[in-house]
Design an enzyme around this catalytic site. Structure first.
Site, PDB file in Angstrom:
ATOM      1  CB  CYS A   1      -0.888  -0.162   1.179  1.00 32.50           C
ATOM      2  SG  CYS A   1      -1.891   1.597   1.316  1.00 32.50           S
TER       3      CYS A   1
ATOM      4  CB  CYS B   1      -0.691   2.400   4.098  1.00 32.18           C
ATOM      5  SG  CYS B   1      -2.174   2.052   3.396  1.00 32.18           S
ATOM      6  CG  ASP B   2       3.201   1.090   4.572  1.00 31.55           C
ATOM      7  OD1 ASP B   2       2.744   1.706   5.457  1.00 31.55           O
ATOM      8  OD2 ASP B   2       3.055   0.020   4.113  1.00 31.55           O
TER       9      ASP B   2
END
Length: 331
Positions: free
Chosen positions: A135, A138-139
């Site tokens: 992701c 997300c990261d």
């Protein structure tokens, strides 16, 4: 056999949010969270910095434990078991778990999620959250000024790769074939990005690192020759598969394999069966959107159950009136 108003199958942001709303509506939901997968994909995530309300970020497992505790505080029952069979019958849906528990529910919310496809290489799971991710939104922030590799050739892969160039010093897109599957517009956008390079006719053969990712071995799908790529981030974007095997033969699926719902609602084709989270979302797949759809599913289930109760009371009233009319005078 345990009779209940509502069973929620699956946990994660969708399942636990549905449980919070359902429990606060006094529906006494039973959440069958899974024996191994309880908490969903966020249980495998370290820092979560894009979930509202946590300005300093929060650990994925901590976020999910907080959601679970909140649901239980309002009266939800969380069961760490797996659903083995599900028989959808309006008004009396049948659920049997792997440990032999049996439930009959007037309503069911399906929050079974989806699973990112993996490369199935040694070290992939070990380094998940330590350089290996599925992701970018997300990261990506954690890889500022680093060299990142992205695996995949579709729209999602190119979108993640171009997004990651905001943070990375360099992004290398690795794809098994010479031709990309992404739309031409997405390809043009990616190829115009100076930070993005393409490594085509190639695949990841090995993932290196003990505590964190230190590099990967790339193999040519044409010649078989290998080379080393010293990346500190590896994003796998080869698709995901919704977890629908439990009910795929009872509910219609979309062409992409995701569960079909009615418009913007959570309603499926079977009365009293609702769905939320990644099992219906092939586009966003974020914790916050999953939580939002969990809320919607709980509200839809609450309205459905209220309708059943109202209809039952009306029927009882009609029956009582009929009985009174039929009774002889003076009885």
């Amino acid at each position: 056999m345990t009779e209940t108003q509502l069973v929620i199958i699956g946990s994660g942001p969708a399942g636990y949010t549905a449980a919070v709303y359902a429990a606060r509506a006094n529906l006494n939901p039973v959440v069958i969270a899974g024996s191994v997968t309880a908490g969903g994909e966020l249980m495998n995530t370290t820092d979560v910095e894009n979930f509202p309300g946590f300005p300093e970020g929060v650990q994925g497992p901590e976020l999910m434990e907080n959601m679970r505790a909140q649901a239980e505080r309002f009266g939800a029952e969380v069961v760490y078991d797996d659903v083995e069979t599900l028989t959808l019958e309006p008004g009396a849906h049948q659920i049997v778990t792997a440990l032999g528990a049996r439930y009959t529910a007037k309503a069911v919310i399906l929050a079974t999620g989806s699973a990112y496809r993996e490369l199935n290489l040694p070290n992939e799971k070990k380094l998940s959250g330590h350089g290996v991710s599925w992701c970018a939104t997300c990261d990506g922030f954690f890889f500022r000024d680093q060299h990142i590799a992205v695996v995949g050739g579709g729209d999602s892969a190119l979108e993640e790769a171009t997004f990651l160039t905001r943070f990375a010093s360099k992004v290398t897109l690795i794809h098994r074939r010479q031709e990309l599957r992404a739309s031409q517009a997405m390809q043009d956008r990616a190829k115009a990005d100076e930070k993005l390079e393409f490594l085509l006719d190639s695949e990841v053969a090995e993932i290196h690192g003990d505590e964190s990712l230190t590099g990967i071995t790339v193999r040519s799908t044409v010649t078989g020759e290998t080379s080393e790529l010293p990346v500190t981030g590896l994003f796998v974007a080869i698709g995901s598969d919704p977890r629908t095997s439990l009910f795929a033969d009872q509910l219609p699926l979309r062409a992409d394999g995701y569960l079909e719902v009615d418009g913007r609602s959570s309603k499926t084709a079977v009365d009293g069966v609702f769905a939320a989270g990644d099992v219906i979302d092939s586009v966003y797949r974020q914790a916050v959107t999953a939580a939002g759809s969990g809320c919607a599913a709980a509200l839809d289930a609450e309205h459905y159950l209220a309708g059943l109760e109202s209809a039952a009371k009306q029927s009882q009233g009609v029956d009582a009136a009929a009985a009174a009319t039929a009774a002889p005078l003076g009885s």
